[in-house]
Design a protein around this motif. Structure first.
Motif: not given
Length: 192
Positions: A76-78, A106-107, A113-114, A137-141
């Motif tokens: 996630a930092c990456f 991102q996905i 995370t989930r 983050l899923l939506a952004c991905g």
């Protein structure tokens, strides 16, 4: 006569010089806002995974969950760093220069995370925060993947290059105008 994207403005000493508008490209503004939103979602995923890892190690309930969360934090930092479009990151991981590749990463972080949710209901606040971070983050991905397939990333890079070229042209024009004024002052005879 001004062309598209330009307007006549009088510059001291040279009224015929045209200046390029200083207004930013709306498409690039939207891209920057979306990138900022994606960075926030990645940072929220970092926070959630750190809290989950600390909780896992603290209670000693599931060491493997804690280790998994540590990997999720690193990735996630990456993701957050990739959103800065830092040249070092893009140079060595060229797939992140493409929106589809960035979206798939991102996905992956959203799924990490989930993973391993608490079904016992002991940590309702953490689960809610985990769900919010994951789905953001899923939506952004997903948007990145679809945009990458539609070559929107290529359009963004093209517009960024145009913006850089335009800014450099304005700087060059201002420098030439300044130099012209200096030379004109040298030609004016001094009166004693």
């Amino acid at each position: 006569m001004p062309r598209n994207g330009e307007e006549d403005q009088s510059v001291p000493g040279a009224p015929s010089i045209t200046r390029i508008r200083a207004r930013p490209d709306p498409f690039l503004v939207v891209c920057r806002c979306f990138s900022f939103l994606t960075s926030l979602a990645a940072i929220l995923c970092i926070a959630v995974n750190v809290l989950s890892a600390v909780r896992s190690f603290k209670h000693g309930s599931d060491v493997f969950d804690g280790i998994f969360r540590c990997y999720a934090v690193l990735i996630a930092c990456f993701v957050a760093l990739a959103e800065t479009e830092w040249g070092f990151i893009i140079k060595f991981w060229q797939v992140l220069g493409y929106w589809a590749g960035r979206g798939m990463l991102q996905i992956f972080v959203a799924v990490m995370t989930r993973a391993f949710p608490d079904y016992t209901g002991e940590r309702k606040e953490l689960i809610l925060l985990q769900d919010i971070a994951c789905f953001m983050l899923l939506a952004c991905g997903a948007v990145y993947v679809v945009s990458g397939i539609l070559c929107i990333g290529f359009l963004k890079r093209s517009r960024q290059q145009q913006e850089i070229t335009r800014e450099q042209a304005v700087k060059d024009l201002e420098e030439l105008q300044r130099r012209k004024e200096e030379l004109e002052q040298l030609l004016v005879p001094e009166t004693v």
